[in-house]
Motif scaffolding. Structure first.
Motif, PDB file in Angstrom:
ATOM      1  N   ASP A  66     -12.781   5.487   0.348  1.00 15.71           N
ATOM      2  CA  ASP A  66     -12.227   6.431   0.602  1.00 15.71           C
ATOM      3  C   ASP A  66     -10.762   6.056   0.648  1.00 15.71           C
ATOM      4  OD1 ASP A  66     -11.136   8.904   0.730  1.00 15.71           O
ATOM      5  OD2 ASP A  66     -12.240   9.559   2.514  1.00 15.71           O
ATOM      6  N   SER A  67      -9.877   5.776  -0.256  1.00 11.81           N
ATOM      7  CA  SER A  67      -8.410   5.398  -0.020  1.00 11.81           C
ATOM      8  C   SER A  67      -7.301   6.396  -0.388  1.00 11.81           C
ATOM      9  CB  SER A  67      -8.270   3.887  -0.748  1.00 11.81           C
ATOM     10  OG  SER A  67      -8.309   4.318  -2.348  1.00 11.81           O
ATOM     11  N   ARG A  68      -6.066   5.911  -0.021  1.00 14.20           N
ATOM     12  CA  ARG A  68      -5.051   6.866  -0.350  1.00 14.20           C
ATOM     13  C   ARG A  68      -3.854   5.996  -0.561  1.00 14.20           C
ATOM     14  NH1 ARG A  68      -8.591   9.736   0.276  1.00 14.20           N
ATOM     15  NH2 ARG A  68      -8.985  11.716   1.484  1.00 14.20           N
ATOM     16  N   THR A  69      -2.758   6.371  -1.291  1.00 22.75           N
ATOM     17  CA  THR A  69      -1.958   5.448  -1.742  1.00 22.75           C
ATOM     18  C   THR A  69      -0.517   5.606  -1.240  1.00 22.75           C
ATOM     19  OG1 THR A  69      -2.766   5.507  -4.143  1.00 22.75           O
ATOM     20  CG2 THR A  69      -0.350   4.687  -3.639  1.00 22.75           C
ATOM     21  N   ASP A  73      -4.377   6.237   6.637  1.00 18.62           N
ATOM     22  CA  ASP A  73      -3.482   7.081   5.987  1.00 18.62           C
ATOM     23  C   ASP A  73      -3.136   8.264   7.055  1.00 18.62           C
ATOM     24  OD1 ASP A  73      -1.612   8.281   3.757  1.00 18.62           O
ATOM     25  OD2 ASP A  73      -3.047   9.742   4.057  1.00 18.62           O
ATOM     26  N   MET A  74      -4.262   8.894   7.558  1.00 17.80           N
ATOM     27  CA  MET A  74      -4.097  10.089   8.544  1.00 17.80           C
ATOM     28  C   MET A  74      -3.292   9.479   9.797  1.00 17.80           C
ATOM     29  SD  MET A  74      -4.432  13.213   8.420  1.00 17.80           S
ATOM     30  CE  MET A  74      -5.109  13.335   7.246  1.00 17.80           C
ATOM     31  N   THR A 125      -7.048   2.785   3.619  1.00 18.44           N
ATOM     32  CA  THR A 125      -7.996   3.687   3.733  1.00 18.44           C
ATOM     33  C   THR A 125      -7.560   5.336   4.324  1.00 18.44           C
ATOM     34  OG1 THR A 125      -8.488   3.195   5.959  1.00 18.44           O
ATOM     35  CG2 THR A 125      -9.814   1.974   4.448  1.00 18.44           C
ATOM     36  N   SER A 126      -8.260   6.185   4.084  1.00 16.63           N
ATOM     37  CA  SER A 126      -7.825   7.581   4.219  1.00 16.63           C
ATOM     38  C   SER A 126      -7.767   7.584   5.724  1.00 16.63           C
ATOM     39  CB  SER A 126      -9.066   8.770   3.871  1.00 16.63           C
ATOM     40  OG  SER A 126     -10.198   8.538   4.502  1.00 16.63           O
ATOM     41  N   ASN A 127      -8.535   6.962   6.651  1.00 19.37           N
ATOM     42  CA  ASN A 127      -8.330   7.020   8.093  1.00 19.37           C
ATOM     43  C   ASN A 127      -7.075   6.363   8.491  1.00 19.37           C
ATOM     44  OD1 ASN A 127      -9.369   7.842  10.818  1.00 19.37           O
ATOM     45  ND2 ASN A 127      -9.543   5.488  11.030  1.00 19.37           N
ATOM     46  N   ASP A 146      -2.816   0.613  -1.361  1.00 18.52           N
ATOM     47  CA  ASP A 146      -3.931   1.523  -1.023  1.00 18.52           C
ATOM     48  C   ASP A 146      -4.223   1.233   0.266  1.00 18.52           C
ATOM     49  OD1 ASP A 146      -4.001   2.762  -3.601  1.00 18.52           O
ATOM     50  OD2 ASP A 146      -5.321   1.550  -4.376  1.00 18.52           O
TER      51      ASP A 146
END
Length: 211
Positions: free
Chosen positions: A83-86, A101-102, A97-99, A95
């Protein structure tokens, strides 16, 4: 005792939020240059100011631990690797991880640069030799950090209410730290061996951050 800070879940909306592509170079390059061999060279990442919804833009640079440095270190759990974000690092997409990124979005300052050491960004994870070398230096990195920030993630509404209620409750002028930690203790961060090690080497009381 650790300090706690709850950041607002809603920020002022920006009517002209730039697009992620606005920050990407027309010819993006590898964001990592090899670090010199030795036990003093690291990278620090500077988070460009913005609000929650803005693209996440960072500047990565190599520095020496022998130099006078002012930085904070982030202690967190990577989370689901699928579960990734750029984000943008040195004008190139990267990239995370979403954690993470948050976490970056909640610790980002709206008006000032913030310089951090964050393992997933500051270490070239594709370079095994570098990764092993940097892991051996992590005690020094966390010990020299001005502050260690512990990101425990986004709390459910009831969890947030419980923590804030305890923060606001005074007993002889003292915050009920035990009650706060009792609420947070179920978060993943408290169940990882390496995160506890990061906490033990910090020279100053850390800040527990949650959204």
């Amino acid at each position: 005792m650790p300090n706690t800070a709850a950041f607002p879940s809603e920020h002022t909306l920006n009517s002209s939020v730039p697009l992620l592509s606005d920050y990407i170079s027309s010819s993006p390059k590898n964001i990592y240059s090899p670090l010199p061999l030795g036990d003093t060279e690291i990278r620090l990442v500077t988070i460009v100011p913005g609000i929650l919804e803005d693209p996440m833009v960072c500047i990565l640079e190599a520095v020496s631990l022998d130099s006078p440095l002012a930085y904070e270190a982030l202690s967190y759990v990577w989370g689901n690797l699928d579960d990734s974000r750029t984000i943008i690092v040195n004008n190139a997409p990267a990239d995370v991880t979403s954690n993470l990124d948050m976490a970056l979005r909640y610790i980002r300052h709206p008006e000032e640069l913030r310089t951090m050491w964050i393992d997933a960004i500051c270490i070239d994870q594709s370079n095994t030799v570098e990764r092993n070398q940097q892991v051996r230096m992590m005690t020094s990195i966390y010990r020299r950090a001005h502050t260690v920030l512990i990101w425990v993630g986004i709390l459910e509404e009831q969890e947030t209410f419980s923590v804030l209620e305890r923060i606001n409750r005074r007993d002889a002028g003292q915050i009920n730290h035990c009650g706060i930690l009792a609420t947070l203790i179920l978060r993943d961060w408290f169940h990882r061996i390496w995160t506890k090690q990061e906490l033990t080497v910090a020279l100053r009381d850390p800040w527990i951050i949650f959204g």
